[in-house]
Design an enzyme around this catalytic site. Structure first.
Site, mmCIF file in Angstrom:
data_model
loop_
_atom_site.group_PDB
_atom_site.id
_atom_site.type_symbol
_atom_site.label_atom_id
_atom_site.label_comp_id
_atom_site.label_asym_id
_atom_site.label_seq_id
_atom_site.Cartn_x
_atom_site.Cartn_y
_atom_site.Cartn_z
ATOM 1 N N SER A 32 -19.245 37.130 22.269
ATOM 2 C CA SER A 32 -20.158 36.779 21.647
ATOM 3 C C SER A 32 -21.508 38.060 21.880
ATOM 4 C CB SER A 32 -20.913 35.548 21.310
ATOM 5 O OG SER A 32 -20.083 34.542 20.573
ATOM 6 N N HIS A 63 -18.873 39.852 17.581
ATOM 7 C CA HIS A 63 -17.619 40.298 17.526
ATOM 8 C C HIS A 63 -16.417 40.971 17.277
ATOM 9 C CE1 HIS A 63 -15.618 36.203 20.529
ATOM 10 N NE2 HIS A 63 -16.816 36.007 20.096
ATOM 11 N N HIS A 85 -10.685 32.861 19.523
ATOM 12 C CA HIS A 85 -11.132 31.462 20.311
ATOM 13 C C HIS A 85 -10.271 30.656 20.060
ATOM 14 C CE1 HIS A 85 -14.513 33.505 19.583
ATOM 15 N NE2 HIS A 85 -15.136 32.916 20.969
ATOM 16 N N TYR A 87 -11.053 27.225 18.811
ATOM 17 C CA TYR A 87 -12.049 26.659 17.712
ATOM 18 C C TYR A 87 -11.950 27.705 15.906
ATOM 19 C CZ TYR A 87 -15.737 30.040 17.768
ATOM 20 O OH TYR A 87 -16.297 31.291 17.834
ATOM 21 N N GLU A 88 -11.252 28.484 16.561
ATOM 22 C CA GLU A 88 -10.497 29.304 15.278
ATOM 23 C C GLU A 88 -9.597 29.105 14.559
ATOM 24 O OE1 GLU A 88 -12.028 34.203 15.237
ATOM 25 O OE2 GLU A 88 -12.279 33.247 17.345
ATOM 26 N N ALA A 115 -20.755 34.406 26.095
ATOM 27 C CA ALA A 115 -22.267 33.517 26.151
ATOM 28 C C ALA A 115 -22.010 31.990 25.659
ATOM 29 C CB ALA A 115 -22.831 34.104 24.336
ATOM 30 N N MET A 212 -16.842 28.213 24.675
ATOM 31 C CA MET A 212 -16.068 27.054 24.017
ATOM 32 C C MET A 212 -14.338 28.786 24.056
ATOM 33 S SD MET A 212 -17.633 26.784 20.651
ATOM 34 C CE MET A 212 -19.190 25.434 20.433
ATOM 35 N N SER A 213 -14.669 29.138 25.353
ATOM 36 C CA SER A 213 -13.681 30.429 25.623
ATOM 37 C C SER A 213 -13.543 30.477 26.905
ATOM 38 C CB SER A 213 -14.681 31.285 24.738
ATOM 39 O OG SER A 213 -15.112 32.082 26.154
ATOM 40 N N ASN A 236 -28.619 29.954 25.751
ATOM 41 C CA ASN A 236 -29.300 28.872 24.935
ATOM 42 C C ASN A 236 -29.426 27.338 26.265
ATOM 43 O OD1 ASN A 236 -26.151 28.290 23.986
ATOM 44 N ND2 ASN A 236 -27.606 26.175 23.943
ATOM 45 N N HIS A 249 -26.972 29.749 15.871
ATOM 46 C CA HIS A 249 -25.565 30.409 17.046
ATOM 47 C C HIS A 249 -25.918 32.466 15.946
ATOM 48 C CE1 HIS A 249 -21.657 31.534 18.901
ATOM 49 N NE2 HIS A 249 -21.971 32.562 18.043
HETATM 50 N N1 HPA Z 1 -22.474 24.815 23.985
HETATM 51 C C1 HPA Z 1 -21.762 25.794 23.776
HETATM 52 N N2 HPA Z 1 -21.181 26.718 23.942
HETATM 53 C C2 HPA Z 1 -22.350 28.078 23.474
HETATM 54 C C3 HPA Z 1 -23.085 27.343 23.594
HETATM 55 C C4 HPA Z 1 -23.540 25.521 23.957
HETATM 56 O O1 HPA Z 1 -24.853 25.271 24.461
HETATM 57 N N3 HPA Z 1 -23.842 28.612 23.440
HETATM 58 C C5 HPA Z 1 -23.215 29.425 23.405
HETATM 59 N N4 HPA Z 1 -21.776 29.277 23.582
#
Ligand code: HPA
Length: 275
Positions: A32, A63, A85, A87-88, A115, A212-213, A236, A249
């Site tokens: 990301s 992306h 991903h 989740y996609e 990220a 998530m990756s 974050n 996001h």
């Molecule tokens: N959680 C999960 N995935 C993320 C986060 C988060 O806080 N920030 C960026 N990708």
């Protein structure tokens, strides 16, 4: 032929045709907002994923969706400008297909970037974290009949992230006066962010950052015998239980990743040269 092998062979044959006999040494996965590093590559070929057999398109923001062959610090590399991903909705074989294909094309080392949310309370937004280990809560991409041509049934993960490369990266960061942290990356499927209770749990079990990756790619890379180096950009605070800052996001994650991506690019560029 095993159907999984067929999809790898088709993608490999197509990309090999674009390589002109060149063997890339390093593969790089840009997550990301990190596609920017793609600009540091002297391009030889830029191939949109939609043109590559069996590749899918990345639907996540930030992306770009290109496979780049080129040179970094005088070395041939291939880079994924955007990843797939779980989740996609893609199966793990698809999520990790580019890794098997890059291994086939001859890379010896894989760089991964992402990220991530900071779980370690000492981390700040915009920090860079070298991944020294991971905790996987996603389905394992190696489940299923073993791909004997690539590696063994029970691959060792006691040293998934290459210690020598980590030491070199830390030395480079020191010389460039860029602060880097080290930590454990925890992967969950997403796409929902974590609850405060989950964050407390993840901190308790030793995670420093969550995303998530990345981990599916690392498991497959290690199965293929590749050396792995990984970095997270802390975009974050997943660690603030009280503040409950709304994570956006679309804006925050991509913008903060962009600023820190410059620093990460500098480290990656030098590191490729010193491998
Ligand atoms: N959680 C999960 N995935 C993320 C986060 C988060 O806080 N920030 C960026 N990708």
């Amino acid at each position: 032929m095993d159907k999984r092998m067929k999809i790898i062979n088709e993608a490999e044959a197509f990309l090999r045709g674009k390589l002109g006999g060149i063997t890339p040494e390093v593969g790089i996965v840009l997550g990301s907002g990190l596609g920017k590093f793609g600009d540091k590559i002297e391009p030889i070929e830029v191939i949109p994923y939609k043109d590559i057999p069996n590749f899918v398109t990345s639907t996540a923001m930030g992306h770009k969706g290109n496979f780049i062959f080129g040179k970094v610090s005088g070395k041939y590399v291939c880079a994924m400008q955007g990843r797939f991903h779980y989740y996609e909705g893609y199966p793990m074989d698809v999520v990790t297909l580019p890794i098997r294909v890059m291994a086939r094309l001859g890379i010896k080392t894989l760089f991964v970037s992402n990220a991530a949310g900071g779980i370690n309370t000492g981390f700040q937004v915009g920090d860079l974290m070298i991944i020294e280990d991971h905790i996987n809560t996603m389905p394992n991409p190696l489940i299923g009949p073993n791909h004997e041509q690539f590696g063994e049934r029970f691959p060792d993960m006691s040293c998934a992230y290459d210690q020598e490369i980590i030491a070199k990266a830390e030395e480079i960061a020191r010389k460039l006066k860029i602060r880097v942290r080290r930590g454990v990356y925890l992967a969950n499927t997403g796409p929902s962010y974590e609850t405060p209770a989950e964050i407390r749990f993840y901190r308790t079990i030793g995670a420093d950052a969550v995303g998530m990756s990345t981990v599916p790619e690392v498991l497959v890379a290690r199965h293929c015998g590749l050396k792995v180096f990984g970095m997270s950009i802390i975009t974050n605070e997943a660690n603030s239980i009280i503040s409950q800052v709304k994570i956006n996001h679309g804006e925050d994650v991509v913008r903060i990743a962009d600023e820190a991506a410059d620093k990460m690019s500098k480290i990656f560029t030098r590191l490729v040269g010193e491998l």
